[in-house]
Design a protein around this motif. Sequence first.
Motif, PDB file in Angstrom:
ATOM      1  N   PHE A 108       0.031  -0.659  -8.710  1.00 62.74           N
ATOM      2  CA  PHE A 108      -1.234  -1.051  -9.354  1.00 62.74           C
ATOM      3  C   PHE A 108      -1.569  -0.102 -10.506  1.00 62.74           C
ATOM      4  O   PHE A 108      -2.068  -0.524 -11.548  1.00 62.74           O
ATOM      5  CB  PHE A 108      -2.392  -1.030  -8.361  1.00 62.74           C
ATOM      6  CG  PHE A 108      -2.277  -2.002  -7.221  1.00 62.74           C
ATOM      7  CD1 PHE A 108      -1.242  -2.925  -7.145  1.00 62.74           C
ATOM      8  CD2 PHE A 108      -3.221  -1.997  -6.203  1.00 62.74           C
ATOM      9  CE1 PHE A 108      -1.153  -3.812  -6.081  1.00 62.74           C
ATOM     10  CE2 PHE A 108      -3.143  -2.881  -5.138  1.00 62.74           C
ATOM     11  CZ  PHE A 108      -2.105  -3.782  -5.073  1.00 62.74           C
ATOM     12  N   GLY A 109      -1.320   1.195 -10.278  1.00 68.73           N
ATOM     13  CA  GLY A 109      -1.671   2.200 -11.280  1.00 68.73           C
ATOM     14  C   GLY A 109      -0.607   2.404 -12.334  1.00 68.73           C
ATOM     15  O   GLY A 109      -0.829   3.133 -13.293  1.00 68.73           O
ATOM     16  N   GLY A 110       0.548   1.806 -12.136  1.00 68.39           N
ATOM     17  CA  GLY A 110       1.634   1.923 -13.106  1.00 68.39           C
ATOM     18  C   GLY A 110       2.139   0.557 -13.508  1.00 68.39           C
ATOM     19  O   GLY A 110       1.399  -0.284 -13.990  1.00 68.39           O
ATOM     20  N   THR A 111       3.413   0.346 -13.265  1.00 70.12           N
ATOM     21  CA  THR A 111       4.029  -0.946 -13.577  1.00 70.12           C
ATOM     22  C   THR A 111       4.384  -1.656 -12.277  1.00 70.12           C
ATOM     23  O   THR A 111       4.962  -1.036 -11.384  1.00 70.12           O
ATOM     24  CB  THR A 111       5.309  -0.736 -14.414  1.00 70.12           C
ATOM     25  OG1 THR A 111       4.958  -0.038 -15.620  1.00 70.12           O
ATOM     26  CG2 THR A 111       5.960  -2.056 -14.793  1.00 70.12           C
ATOM     27  N   PRO A 112       3.983  -2.939 -12.138  1.00 68.91           N
ATOM     28  CA  PRO A 112       3.508  -3.872 -13.178  1.00 68.91           C
ATOM     29  C   PRO A 112       1.992  -4.000 -13.259  1.00 68.91           C
ATOM     30  O   PRO A 112       1.491  -4.781 -14.059  1.00 68.91           O
ATOM     31  CB  PRO A 112       4.102  -5.203 -12.699  1.00 68.91           C
ATOM     32  CG  PRO A 112       4.057  -5.104 -11.212  1.00 68.91           C
ATOM     33  CD  PRO A 112       4.324  -3.650 -10.885  1.00 68.91           C
ATOM     34  N   GLY A 113       1.218  -3.260 -12.453  1.00 67.80           N
ATOM     35  CA  GLY A 113      -0.229  -3.436 -12.414  1.00 67.80           C
ATOM     36  C   GLY A 113      -0.633  -4.352 -11.270  1.00 67.80           C
ATOM     37  O   GLY A 113       0.191  -5.082 -10.709  1.00 67.80           O
TER      38      GLY A 113
ATOM     39  N   PHE B 150       1.476   1.865   2.423  1.00 68.49           N
ATOM     40  CA  PHE B 150       1.051   0.744   1.575  1.00 68.49           C
ATOM     41  C   PHE B 150       0.160   1.232   0.431  1.00 68.49           C
ATOM     42  O   PHE B 150       0.297   0.779  -0.706  1.00 68.49           O
ATOM     43  CB  PHE B 150       0.305  -0.303   2.408  1.00 68.49           C
ATOM     44  CG  PHE B 150       1.205  -1.263   3.133  1.00 68.49           C
ATOM     45  CD1 PHE B 150       2.103  -2.053   2.432  1.00 68.49           C
ATOM     46  CD2 PHE B 150       1.148  -1.389   4.513  1.00 68.49           C
ATOM     47  CE1 PHE B 150       2.945  -2.953   3.095  1.00 68.49           C
ATOM     48  CE2 PHE B 150       1.986  -2.280   5.185  1.00 68.49           C
ATOM     49  CZ  PHE B 150       2.884  -3.063   4.470  1.00 68.49           C
ATOM     50  N   LEU B 151      -0.744   2.173   0.715  1.00 63.51           N
ATOM     51  CA  LEU B 151      -1.632   2.682  -0.329  1.00 63.51           C
ATOM     52  C   LEU B 151      -0.871   3.520  -1.346  1.00 63.51           C
ATOM     53  O   LEU B 151      -1.165   3.464  -2.550  1.00 63.51           O
ATOM     54  CB  LEU B 151      -2.771   3.489   0.302  1.00 63.51           C
ATOM     55  CG  LEU B 151      -3.805   2.666   1.078  1.00 63.51           C
ATOM     56  CD1 LEU B 151      -4.741   3.580   1.846  1.00 63.51           C
ATOM     57  CD2 LEU B 151      -4.600   1.768   0.136  1.00 63.51           C
ATOM     58  N   ASP B 152       0.104   4.303  -0.891  1.00 59.00           N
ATOM     59  CA  ASP B 152       0.932   5.072  -1.825  1.00 59.00           C
ATOM     60  C   ASP B 152       1.704   4.134  -2.753  1.00 59.00           C
ATOM     61  O   ASP B 152       1.813   4.377  -3.965  1.00 59.00           O
ATOM     62  CB  ASP B 152       1.914   5.962  -1.059  1.00 59.00           C
ATOM     63  CG  ASP B 152       1.242   7.157  -0.400  1.00 59.00           C
ATOM     64  OD1 ASP B 152       0.066   7.425  -0.713  1.00 59.00           O
ATOM     65  OD2 ASP B 152       1.893   7.819   0.436  1.00 59.00           O
ATOM     66  N   ALA B 153       2.246   3.069  -2.180  1.00 62.53           N
ATOM     67  CA  ALA B 153       2.977   2.095  -2.994  1.00 62.53           C
ATOM     68  C   ALA B 153       2.039   1.383  -3.956  1.00 62.53           C
ATOM     69  O   ALA B 153       2.398   1.101  -5.106  1.00 62.53           O
ATOM     70  CB  ALA B 153       3.681   1.080  -2.085  1.00 62.53           C
ATOM     71  N   ALA B 154       0.815   1.106  -3.505  1.00 60.55           N
ATOM     72  CA  ALA B 154      -0.160   0.437  -4.372  1.00 60.55           C
ATOM     73  C   ALA B 154      -0.557   1.335  -5.537  1.00 60.55           C
ATOM     74  O   ALA B 154      -0.737   0.857  -6.668  1.00 60.55           O
ATOM     75  CB  ALA B 154      -1.391   0.042  -3.564  1.00 60.55           C
TER      76      ALA B 154
ATOM     77  N   VAL C 276      -6.330  -4.124  -0.554  1.00 64.59           N
ATOM     78  CA  VAL C 276      -5.609  -2.880  -0.846  1.00 64.59           C
ATOM     79  C   VAL C 276      -6.220  -2.199  -2.062  1.00 64.59           C
ATOM     80  O   VAL C 276      -6.460  -0.985  -2.058  1.00 64.59           O
ATOM     81  CB  VAL C 276      -4.117  -3.162  -1.093  1.00 64.59           C
ATOM     82  CG1 VAL C 276      -3.369  -1.846  -1.334  1.00 64.59           C
ATOM     83  CG2 VAL C 276      -3.505  -3.897   0.085  1.00 64.59           C
ATOM     84  N   LEU C 277      -6.469  -2.971  -3.115  1.00 63.93           N
ATOM     85  CA  LEU C 277      -7.065  -2.405  -4.325  1.00 63.93           C
ATOM     86  C   LEU C 277      -8.438  -1.818  -4.029  1.00 63.93           C
ATOM     87  O   LEU C 277      -8.779  -0.738  -4.531  1.00 63.93           O
ATOM     88  CB  LEU C 277      -7.175  -3.478  -5.405  1.00 63.93           C
ATOM     89  CG  LEU C 277      -7.804  -3.036  -6.735  1.00 63.93           C
ATOM     90  CD1 LEU C 277      -6.996  -1.919  -7.383  1.00 63.93           C
ATOM     91  CD2 LEU C 277      -7.929  -4.222  -7.693  1.00 63.93           C
ATOM     92  N   ALA C 278      -9.221  -2.502  -3.219  1.00 62.58           N
ATOM     93  CA  ALA C 278     -10.562  -2.013  -2.874  1.00 62.58           C
ATOM     94  C   ALA C 278     -10.473  -0.660  -2.172  1.00 62.58           C
ATOM     95  O   ALA C 278     -11.205   0.283  -2.503  1.00 62.58           O
ATOM     96  CB  ALA C 278     -11.280  -3.027  -1.989  1.00 62.58           C
TER      97      ALA C 278
ATOM     98  N   ALA D 251       8.167  -1.866  -1.901  1.00 65.96           N
ATOM     99  CA  ALA D 251       7.942  -0.517  -2.432  1.00 65.96           C
ATOM    100  C   ALA D 251       7.514   0.446  -1.331  1.00 65.96           C
ATOM    101  O   ALA D 251       7.817   1.642  -1.392  1.00 65.96           O
ATOM    102  CB  ALA D 251       6.893  -0.562  -3.530  1.00 65.96           C
ATOM    103  N   ALA D 252       6.798  -0.076  -0.342  1.00 67.63           N
ATOM    104  CA  ALA D 252       6.349   0.763   0.776  1.00 67.63           C
ATOM    105  C   ALA D 252       7.434   0.950   1.829  1.00 67.63           C
ATOM    106  O   ALA D 252       7.276   1.768   2.749  1.00 67.63           O
ATOM    107  CB  ALA D 252       5.113   0.137   1.419  1.00 67.63           C
ATOM    108  N   GLY D 253       8.532   0.181   1.705  1.00 65.17           N
ATOM    109  CA  GLY D 253       9.590   0.250   2.707  1.00 65.17           C
ATOM    110  C   GLY D 253       9.187  -0.408   4.012  1.00 65.17           C
ATOM    111  O   GLY D 253       9.672  -0.021   5.088  1.00 65.17           O
TER     112      GLY D 253
END
Length: 213
Positions: free
Chosen positions: A36-41, A28-32, A71-73, A53-55
Amino acid sequence: MAGRLKGPTGRYGGRSAQERQVERRRRFLDAALQLFGGTPGYRATTVAALSEAAGLSTRQFYEEFRTLEDVLAELHLQVNGWAEEAVLAAAAEVEGRPLAERASAIFRAYAGNVTGDPRRIRITFVEIIGVSPRLEEQRLARRARWVDFICGEAAAAVARGEAAPRDHRLAATAFIGSVNGLLHDWSAGWVEATLDEVVDELVRQLLAILRPS
């Protein structure tokens, strides 16, 4: 939702429930980091999109997190943790070196870690801003940790006779603001300079703060 759903227990596929939970959380963090860090934010990402995205499933998401803000935190702390590890490793390598050499090595380690992946810059300097009072408190607390680090380096430099004996906290806080602003603007293409030139300028600012006039 009051809290996380209870996750599965017992062994499956040769792995314990705890091992599977760690793996799910990492996915989940890899997908975030990607979304979050790319598209779409962060603001345009949904739980369903992150889970896809995390499967993994949305049910599995709610076994690990309550909200996307959680997750963002965690991701914000993770990205800062990576940078801190790089800085501490560099500091250990230049132990006992002159102030200018030490400051340059430490700051290059920080800048190299943060800018090595544009998604980390966006998480650190963009996506975390203005989300909620809770994340603003976390952001400022993490910034204060960097200020404490600089003050510690300043105190050691004072003890060696390489820096002016004064309270460096205000200057260190201003310096961190300069770092955040300049690295963000450079990564966004608003500063016409190489990363080496940006780092050299910030190191000069740091040395101007620490060295006696």
